[in-house]
Motif scaffolding. Structure first.
Motif, PDB file in Angstrom:
ATOM      1  N   SER A  57      -7.799   2.629   3.016  1.00  0.00           N
ATOM      2  CA  SER A  57      -8.713   2.418   1.894  1.00  0.00           C
ATOM      3  C   SER A  57      -9.127   3.732   1.247  1.00  0.00           C
TER       4      SER A  57
ATOM      5  N   GLU B 296     -14.689   3.341  -3.429  1.00  0.00           N
ATOM      6  CA  GLU B 296     -14.700   2.950  -4.837  1.00  0.00           C
ATOM      7  C   GLU B 296     -15.209   4.049  -5.746  1.00  0.00           C
TER       8      GLU B 296
ATOM      9  N   GLU C 269      -9.576   7.014  -9.494  1.00  0.00           N
ATOM     10  CA  GLU C 269      -8.565   5.960  -9.417  1.00  0.00           C
ATOM     11  C   GLU C 269      -7.184   6.568  -9.181  1.00  0.00           C
TER      12      GLU C 269
ATOM     13  N   GLY D 246      -3.206  -4.338   1.479  1.00  0.00           N
ATOM     14  CA  GLY D 246      -3.081  -5.394   0.475  1.00  0.00           C
ATOM     15  C   GLY D 246      -3.370  -4.922  -0.933  1.00  0.00           C
ATOM     16  N   TRP D 247      -4.349  -4.042  -1.103  1.00  0.00           N
ATOM     17  CA  TRP D 247      -4.692  -3.571  -2.444  1.00  0.00           C
ATOM     18  C   TRP D 247      -3.554  -2.748  -3.032  1.00  0.00           C
TER      19      TRP D 247
ATOM     20  N   ARG E  33      -0.295  -3.147  -2.189  1.00  0.00           N
ATOM     21  CA  ARG E  33       0.741  -4.140  -2.439  1.00  0.00           C
ATOM     22  C   ARG E  33       0.453  -4.898  -3.731  1.00  0.00           C
ATOM     23  N   SER E  34      -0.800  -5.277  -3.940  1.00  0.00           N
ATOM     24  CA  SER E  34      -1.189  -6.006  -5.160  1.00  0.00           C
ATOM     25  C   SER E  34      -0.970  -5.162  -6.410  1.00  0.00           C
ATOM     26  N   ARG E  35      -1.392  -3.902  -6.367  1.00  0.00           N
ATOM     27  CA  ARG E  35      -1.207  -3.021  -7.536  1.00  0.00           C
ATOM     28  C   ARG E  35       0.269  -2.844  -7.860  1.00  0.00           C
TER      29      ARG E  35
ATOM     30  N   TRP F   8       1.715  -6.271  -9.152  1.00  0.00           N
ATOM     31  CA  TRP F   8       1.235  -6.545 -10.498  1.00  0.00           C
ATOM     32  C   TRP F   8       2.019  -5.718 -11.517  1.00  0.00           C
TER      33      TRP F   8
END
Length: 170
Positions: A127, A130, A134, A156-157, A159-161, A164
């Protein structure tokens, strides 16, 4: 006394382009412990009198390598400082040396410093806080190419980025 998180606008302090000049030579250290102590000592060295607590943070993903120091005095005053190039170099060495093919390399670190032997370091392979800058998709791809890890350990974050972006461009 606990340090608060640096505010986002303070994270992007201007820094002279270190690529335009030769970096100062630094001692090559051969253990993670030695590197950590050198980082803490170098951070303490930039503190002004009365600045007792420091949060050293770094984000290192792909070519995105940034860091900062937030210091707090006993009266509650906070100041953000630039990290010396030596510290950035040592943190990069630490990341490279601590890489584990089973889990990857760390993405971010936070080192809470109260003294030369009173500090707590956390390195996250999964991680990024926040409040840190970025990370681009290109840097995420570069990170996984430079420090491969099993698919099951890719957060997961990330993988998602990547998924997408692949869907948008595919």
């Amino acid at each position: 006394m606990t340090l608060s998180r640096p505010e986002r606008r303070d994270l992007l302090l201007t820094r002279p382009n270190s690529q335009d000049r030769d970096p100062a030579p630094r001692e090559q250290l051969n253990s993670l412990g030695a590197i950590e102590h050198a980082v803490v000592d170098a951070t303490i060295a930039i503190l002004a009198p009365g600045q007792k607590f420091a949060l050293l943070w770094s984000l290192q993903v792909g070519s995105n390598i940034v860091a900062g120091v937030q210091v707090k005095t006993r009266d509650g005053t906070q100041t953000n400082l630039l990290v010396p190039d030596e510290v950035l170099g040592y943190l990069t060495d630490h990341k490279r040396m601590s890489y584990n093919p089973e889990v990857g390399a760390w993405l971010s670190t936070e080192i809470f410093i109260a003294g030369p032997t009173r500090y707590r370091a956390t390195y996250s392979t999964v991680s990024i806080s926040e409040w840190m800058p970025e990370v681009s998709v290109e840097d995420l791809r570069a990170e996984l190419a430079d420090f491969p890890r099993p698919d099951a350990t890719v957060p997961g974050w990330i993988r998602s980025r990547l998924d997408w972006t692949d869907r948008k461009t595919g």
